[in-house]
Design a protein around this motif. Structure first.
Motif, PDB file in Angstrom:
ATOM      1  N   ASP A   1       0.988  -1.617   0.206  1.00 35.78           N
ATOM      2  CA  ASP A   1       0.144   0.318  -0.100  1.00 35.78           C
ATOM      3  C   ASP A   1       0.550   1.024   0.318  1.00 35.78           C
ATOM      4  OD1 ASP A   1      -2.501   0.947   0.105  1.00 35.78           O
ATOM      5  OD2 ASP A   1      -2.213   1.475   2.363  1.00 35.78           O
ATOM      6  N   TRP A   2       2.333   1.094   0.285  1.00 36.72           N
ATOM      7  CA  TRP A   2       2.835   2.286  -0.201  1.00 36.72           C
ATOM      8  C   TRP A   2       3.416   2.574  -0.959  1.00 36.72           C
ATOM      9  CZ3 TRP A   2       4.041   4.295   5.272  1.00 36.72           C
ATOM     10  CH2 TRP A   2       3.261   3.706   6.230  1.00 36.72           C
TER      11      TRP A   2
ATOM     12  N   LEU B   1      13.136  19.190  12.410  1.00 34.22           N
ATOM     13  CA  LEU B   1      11.720  18.096  11.934  1.00 34.22           C
ATOM     14  C   LEU B   1      12.337  17.947  10.658  1.00 34.22           C
ATOM     15  CD1 LEU B   1       8.465  17.612  12.209  1.00 34.22           C
ATOM     16  CD2 LEU B   1       8.228  19.509  10.171  1.00 34.22           C
TER      17      LEU B   1
ATOM     18  N   TYR C   1       8.731  23.244  16.944  1.00 34.93           N
ATOM     19  CA  TYR C   1       8.075  21.683  17.935  1.00 34.93           C
ATOM     20  C   TYR C   1       8.656  21.847  19.168  1.00 34.93           C
ATOM     21  CZ  TYR C   1       6.078  22.111  13.582  1.00 34.93           C
ATOM     22  OH  TYR C   1       4.729  21.785  12.784  1.00 34.93           O
TER      23      TYR C   1
ATOM     24  N   TYR D   1      12.328  14.628  18.489  1.00 30.89           N
ATOM     25  CA  TYR D   1      13.207  14.387  17.675  1.00 30.89           C
ATOM     26  C   TYR D   1      12.000  14.046  17.074  1.00 30.89           C
ATOM     27  CZ  TYR D   1      13.660  10.688  14.446  1.00 30.89           C
ATOM     28  OH  TYR D   1      13.584  10.507  13.312  1.00 30.89           O
ATOM     29  N   LEU D   2      11.133  14.811  15.864  1.00 37.52           N
ATOM     30  CA  LEU D   2      10.106  14.804  15.084  1.00 37.52           C
ATOM     31  C   LEU D   2      10.168  14.278  13.984  1.00 37.52           C
ATOM     32  CD1 LEU D   2       7.233  14.923  17.159  1.00 37.52           C
ATOM     33  CD2 LEU D   2       6.975  16.743  16.012  1.00 37.52           C
ATOM     34  N   CYS D   3       9.088  14.020  12.969  1.00 37.87           N
ATOM     35  CA  CYS D   3       9.824  13.898  11.253  1.00 37.87           C
ATOM     36  C   CYS D   3       8.306  14.244  10.762  1.00 37.87           C
ATOM     37  CB  CYS D   3       9.965  12.538  10.853  1.00 37.87           C
ATOM     38  SG  CYS D   3      11.522  12.896  11.243  1.00 37.87           S
ATOM     39  N   SER D   4       8.422  14.533   9.440  1.00 40.73           N
ATOM     40  CA  SER D   4       6.718  14.770   9.240  1.00 40.73           C
ATOM     41  C   SER D   4       6.845  13.900   7.594  1.00 40.73           C
ATOM     42  CB  SER D   4       6.828  15.876   9.244  1.00 40.73           C
ATOM     43  OG  SER D   4       5.190  16.006   7.673  1.00 40.73           O
ATOM     44  N   TYR D   5       7.247  12.560   7.705  1.00 42.27           N
ATOM     45  CA  TYR D   5       7.936  12.109   5.694  1.00 42.27           C
ATOM     46  C   TYR D   5       6.473  11.724   4.638  1.00 42.27           C
ATOM     47  CZ  TYR D   5      11.052   9.346   9.380  1.00 42.27           C
ATOM     48  OH  TYR D   5      11.750   8.943  10.181  1.00 42.27           O
ATOM     49  N   TYR D   6       5.381  12.118   5.367  1.00 43.39           N
ATOM     50  CA  TYR D   6       4.198  11.664   4.513  1.00 43.39           C
ATOM     51  C   TYR D   6       3.575  13.513   4.087  1.00 43.39           C
ATOM     52  CZ  TYR D   6       6.460   7.435   3.974  1.00 43.39           C
ATOM     53  OH  TYR D   6       6.632   6.075   4.270  1.00 43.39           O
ATOM     54  N   LYS D   7       3.356  14.042   5.017  1.00 48.74           N
ATOM     55  CA  LYS D   7       2.812  15.494   4.605  1.00 48.74           C
ATOM     56  C   LYS D   7       4.034  16.500   4.653  1.00 48.74           C
ATOM     57  CE  LYS D   7      -0.281  18.882   6.352  1.00 48.74           C
ATOM     58  NZ  LYS D   7      -1.060  18.814   5.678  1.00 48.74           N
TER      59      LYS D   7
ATOM     60  N   ARG E   1       6.142  20.053   5.035  1.00 51.01           N
ATOM     61  CA  ARG E   1       5.912  21.018   6.090  1.00 51.01           C
ATOM     62  C   ARG E   1       7.677  21.098   6.163  1.00 51.01           C
ATOM     63  NH1 ARG E   1       2.911  16.977   9.354  1.00 51.01           N
ATOM     64  NH2 ARG E   1       1.124  18.267   9.825  1.00 51.01           N
TER      65      ARG E   1
ATOM     66  N   MET F   1      -5.641  -5.663   3.370  1.00 50.93           N
ATOM     67  CA  MET F   1      -4.021  -4.964   3.556  1.00 50.93           C
ATOM     68  C   MET F   1      -3.470  -5.659   3.794  1.00 50.93           C
ATOM     69  SD  MET F   1      -4.662  -1.197   1.913  1.00 50.93           S
ATOM     70  CE  MET F   1      -5.831  -0.840   1.174  1.00 50.93           C
TER      71      MET F   1
ATOM     72  N   GLN G   1      -1.331   1.622   4.568  1.00 49.16           N
ATOM     73  CA  GLN G   1      -0.747   3.397   4.631  1.00 49.16           C
ATOM     74  C   GLN G   1      -1.801   4.382   5.216  1.00 49.16           C
ATOM     75  OE1 GLN G   1       1.528   5.602   1.893  1.00 49.16           O
ATOM     76  NE2 GLN G   1       2.211   7.283   3.638  1.00 49.16           N
TER      77      GLN G   1
ATOM     78  N   LYS H   1      -2.420   8.153   4.235  1.00 50.00           N
ATOM     79  CA  LYS H   1      -3.016   9.032   2.987  1.00 50.00           C
ATOM     80  C   LYS H   1      -5.097   9.315   3.173  1.00 50.00           C
ATOM     81  CE  LYS H   1      -2.141   4.886  -0.115  1.00 50.00           C
ATOM     82  NZ  LYS H   1      -1.901   4.255  -0.388  1.00 50.00           N
TER      83      LYS H   1
ATOM     84  N   THR I   1      -0.142  12.667  10.391  1.00 50.91           N
ATOM     85  CA  THR I   1       1.217  13.144   9.763  1.00 50.91           C
ATOM     86  C   THR I   1       2.172  13.716  10.407  1.00 50.91           C
ATOM     87  OG1 THR I   1       0.325  15.159   9.649  1.00 50.91           O
ATOM     88  CG2 THR I   1      -0.620  13.445   8.232  1.00 50.91           C
ATOM     89  N   PHE I   2       2.658  13.580  11.457  1.00 50.20           N
ATOM     90  CA  PHE I   2       4.094  13.281  12.679  1.00 50.20           C
ATOM     91  C   PHE I   2       3.719  12.485  12.870  1.00 50.20           C
ATOM     92  CE2 PHE I   2       2.791  17.880  12.829  1.00 50.20           C
ATOM     93  CZ  PHE I   2       3.871  18.881  12.714  1.00 50.20           C
ATOM     94  N   THR I   3       5.164  11.585  13.126  1.00 43.18           N
ATOM     95  CA  THR I   3       5.603  10.381  13.199  1.00 43.18           C
ATOM     96  C   THR I   3       5.634  10.869  14.673  1.00 43.18           C
ATOM     97  OG1 THR I   3       7.831  10.682  13.375  1.00 43.18           O
ATOM     98  CG2 THR I   3       7.041   9.588  11.321  1.00 43.18           C
ATOM     99  N   GLN I   4       6.099   9.526  15.342  1.00 42.98           N
ATOM    100  CA  GLN I   4       5.681   9.238  17.160  1.00 42.98           C
ATOM    101  C   GLN I   4       5.313   9.964  18.210  1.00 42.98           C
ATOM    102  OE1 GLN I   4       8.643  11.437  14.902  1.00 42.98           O
ATOM    103  NE2 GLN I   4       9.836   9.965  14.573  1.00 42.98           N
TER     104      GLN I   4
END
Lengths: 427, 427, 427
Positions: A50-51, A83, A103, A114-120, A122, B354, B360, B363, B369-372
């Motif tokens: 699905d990815w 980020l 943040y 420690y923070l991320c925004s992989y799929y949106k 920003r 799935m 996922q 989406k 949309t933030f990890t963690q």
């Protein structure tokens, strides 16, 4: 081992890792000195279930300056300040505008999250809440992020294999997507690499060992798209290595199956070792067991950790640093995994070749020639082995029923095999 | 609901019910206002397995007069005064002769017992032990019982059905053979009728609901002779409704199987409700589970009660009256049964469409949309659902393993179905 | 019974028994007065599985004299003084030379140990440690052992059979290879012989009873070489009788299977008897369960003992003598075995012939004709029997689920069979 580990830790620590990017390549290049990794570049956009593999992210520079031109937040100081997957940006903002991109951890005001925004898409900065409170609300701020998101890039993963006599595999999976984080995550790749080094020295391994170094989630999903069907048939056991570096007690999180050989071997070793440990039933949050133990695969993947993710306050903050971990503990983790692997290697249904009554042990020098003195512990353990070597009890089951530890049983098993009274399952 | 219940209770209370007779017909006629009952008259003498439907019993008048002509015991005062199924009698007796026909409760001297002699011809009166002690031993007594036992009569039973999309049935069985008894028995038919009313309002029921109103024992045996073989294949779940009117804690008595869907659903709801309850393992005494759970049928019939028969001192005495019950408690019982039924309706093996790794969710707007930050309770429950939607866990098993209550899981399941990530078993 | 037992004990006590020899023949001749034993002489050298029957050992005289010509240790005083299977010897030795052939118990200095060396040729004497300490270290000693080891001899074993209607066997195995030892071992053959006597008086036994009297280990191995394959199909239950004579609590050691009919019957009887008992899980040391429960046979052989071998300090010493045992306790053991055997005889899956609803017990006089009084213990037990007589519950399972003891259930079962409501499994 622990000094070498520390040297590698110090080299790997400052590198900026993420799902993709040059930091990951650099990390793998260093680890190659320890483990014979084969690298694969998986193109951005590659579909897996699905990815899709995300665009490749790289970053050179990122900072916030106040109106006096002072860099008050700078990626060069610690890579946690950015980020993860921030898009490029350049501009001057009011305090109110900037605030939307900052943040912090109000409950742990001295730490940087420690923070991320992989799929949106920003952009943002992470900083301590104390620093945030000191910002001048009337000032204006210059922001600069020199990052790139390349849909023509790739995700870097690496594997190493030690061939055994069987095609059945034992999988060691760890991840390489966190920037300067010590327990979660650098302990994982380091302990995995040293397990490899130690196993590589061994001869006559029964199982084939596969080590995978991938970014969390998308990397595991990709690797499952590659090997998942094969593993459904051929994965004998496996472990996800994360949070293996702090000096806390061991924690074992079971596979979804709950009674896989991974679970049985790990728990046997932990139960027969000194020291307390925590047993955690499977739950579908956490690390890459979310993927390996998804219902379509349901692989026998457990996880031997030290202090588990999300339960320690330093988790995913700037406090998960070198002070939080111990290289002695990491060496201990390597050794504990090696013990578990040794048990998996030796675990089988041994067969008594003389199952009708007792074999005459006395004439083989295996039993005292006086009657009524055959009651000592060594003889009792031998009798249990012979009694349970019926093809229905593996070594772990023998240990459970007889209450003799594996360490006591193995040398006696070897002696009985030598004498032809016991044989291996396959032979 | 409870005021309507009370009004019906008051109308039903004085009617003289038994295994057979006009009192039963009258009772069903009143209940028909609430539930669309279809009446069957089963002729006396009809054979069902080892039994025969008894002659029809009716009674108009029954009393004892002392020599002064005073009615000292009178069926017109309470129908408990007559031993059920008393044969007609007229005569004058000495105290000693009369005594043989009087039944009392020496340990509960103020209460009148409820007693019958269905299969052996007798006559008798029930009265309080205190009244019995006051009888003049030197007096003579006139006895009159205007009853009839008609072997050309019939036993009256009634059924109602709500059709669902499946032929698989859920059975609600209750009995209508006790005269003026409140908890055991009027609570049973009343709660059953109101469950019917509420279910009838619902659309798209999956299962077919059958309600049976029969005299205890012989009625259940008759209905089994009619549907028993069909139910062995098609009865999905069911409950015997008795003692459901007092304000005590719930009691659940398991079916003989012990793990039927009836048991699992009822216990899940009770465990996830506030308040203590009593769990009673199956035993082959009691009410009509004696028949439904006989070894030849072994149907999945449990019983959710309030205070169980035979354990409360008012049981089968004149103290099991309106004061002993609570219409609020009866409404609570209706609602608890509806909750259990809702769970049975929704309980199935949902399927993750799935299942290879995680879908996922981000989406689709189902994941932050933030990890963690995907660690909150709602997300954890969603992950459990996806993980267990493998065709081997029904909703109840999901709730047990995940420790999330049904109420938490259902809306998430609905959202996942809406998003095409989950599907119903059958679809 | 206990006086007869004592008389036989006194006659058997002084006889010198071992794996082979005339003492064993003499022992069996005496036991023949109680039990119809058929004797087999198994030639020395006969191969059975991994073993060979040893040469026949006999001994007439054995002593040590000091230089004054005084017999200081003499086999004629107690047969424990000679190390079992001592080879013939004649000579004069210094204290230092003699010492190598003397066996004592330093921790129990007043007791003589019981010791053998069956499969390695040696000679030796056993004596109390106190006597050993008093030996004059400067003296010389004359030693004489008039024994013989005859490879043309034989091992003497004996069997008795009581035929039942079924070929399925129940095995009682005991051993006859210890010289003057009371609890371990004379209690075993004596209790076995009296069980035989009592069973022989019974009519219509369902099972065939086989009693074997063999030397421990080699005798059991021989008998398995003869019947082992047959027993794998036809042994229904069985017990090893040893240590059944002291007045301690009962001990039950389970068969390797752990849930054999032997185990279930013995534990049901013990649980439903007054008095505590010890439950011992199977372990592959001990007596002839080592052979019967070896993995190639895995026979349903348990062992009901009093105080188990090796756990009492008198075990295998001169203190395991008549003072240590009780003939009343031995009689109690006989009776307990007979209770267990009775249960095995009666244990089967009874079948309810009217399994659809309840049979109408009232018309058969099995149920009160008043309703609401069918709640007493006897009726409850009857309802349980009918409910569980479905072909899937044997008598023991009925007792476990209903919590009614076997003693309560059996007369009701008989009455139900008489009434045609219940039938035996086979009929």
């Amino acid at each position: 081992m622990k000094d070498t580990m520390e040297a590698y830790f110090d080299r790997l620590w400052p590198i900026s890792r993420s799902l993709t990017g040059n930091g990951n390549r650099e990390t793998i290049e260093i680890l190659k000195e320890l483990i014979d990794l084969k690298v694969t570049e998986v193109p951005s956009g590659t579909k897996c279930f699905d990815w899709k593999v995300p665009p490749e992210w790289n970053i050179k520079e990122a900072w916030i300056k106040n109106s006096k031109g002072e860099k008050i937040v700078d990626f060069a100081v610690t890579n946690l300040h950015i980020l993860g997957y921030s898009v490029p940006f350049q501009g001057t903002l009011t305090y109110t505008e900037l605030k939307e991109h900052l943040y912090t951890l109000p409950d742990q005001p001295e730490l940087i999250p420690y923070l991320c925004s992989y799929y949106k898409e920003r952009w943002g900065f992470c900083l301590s809440h104390n620093q945030f409170l000191e910002l001048d609300q009337d000032d204006t701020y210059e922001v600069f992020i020199d990052s790139s998101l390349d849909s023509g890039g790739s995700m870097t993963i690496a594997e190493a294999v030690i061939k055994g006599t069987s095609e059945k595999e034992i999988l060691i999976s760890t991840y390489i997507c966190h920037p300067s984080m010590a327990n979660n995550e650098l302990s994982g790749p380091l302990v995995s690499a040293f397990i490899y080094k130690k196993l590589k020295e061994q001869k006559d391994l029964k199982y084939t060992y596969r080590f995978v170094f991938v970014p969390e989630t998308i990397g595991a999903i990709y690797i499952l798209s590659k090997y998942g069907d094969y593993w459904k048939k051929n994965l004998h056991a496996g472990f996800i290595l994360t949070c293996v570096g702090d000096p806390g007690n061991f924690t074992y999180k079971k596979s979804r199956r709950g009674d896989s050989i991974s679970d049985r071997a790990a728990l046997t070793i932990l139960n027969q070792s000194e020291g307390d440990f925590n047993l955690v039933e499977f739950f579908p949050n956490g690390s890459d067991e979310r993927q390996y133990c998804s219902p379509g695969f349901n692989l026998p993947m457990g996880s031997l950790m030290r202090t588990m993710y999300a339960v320690y306050p330093e988790y995913h903050t700037s406090a998960d640093n070198k002070d939080f971990i111990s290289f002695e503990a990491m060496e201990g983790t390597v050794n504990k995994y090696l013990e578990i692997i040794e048990l998996i290697e030796r675990n089988e249904n041994y067969i008594n070749t003389m199952p009708y009554g007792e074999p005459q042990l006395g004439k083989r020098g295996l039993y005292p020639t006086f009657t009524q003195t055959g009651n000592d512990d060594h003889i009792r353990a031998m009798m249990w082995i012979l009694n349970l070597a019926d093809g229905a009890h593996d070594l772990i089951a023998m240990s459970e029923r007889s209450k003799y530890p594996i360490k006591k049983l193995l040398p006696i098993i070897d002696k009985l095999i030598e004498n032809g009274i016991l044989k291996n399952e396959a032979s």
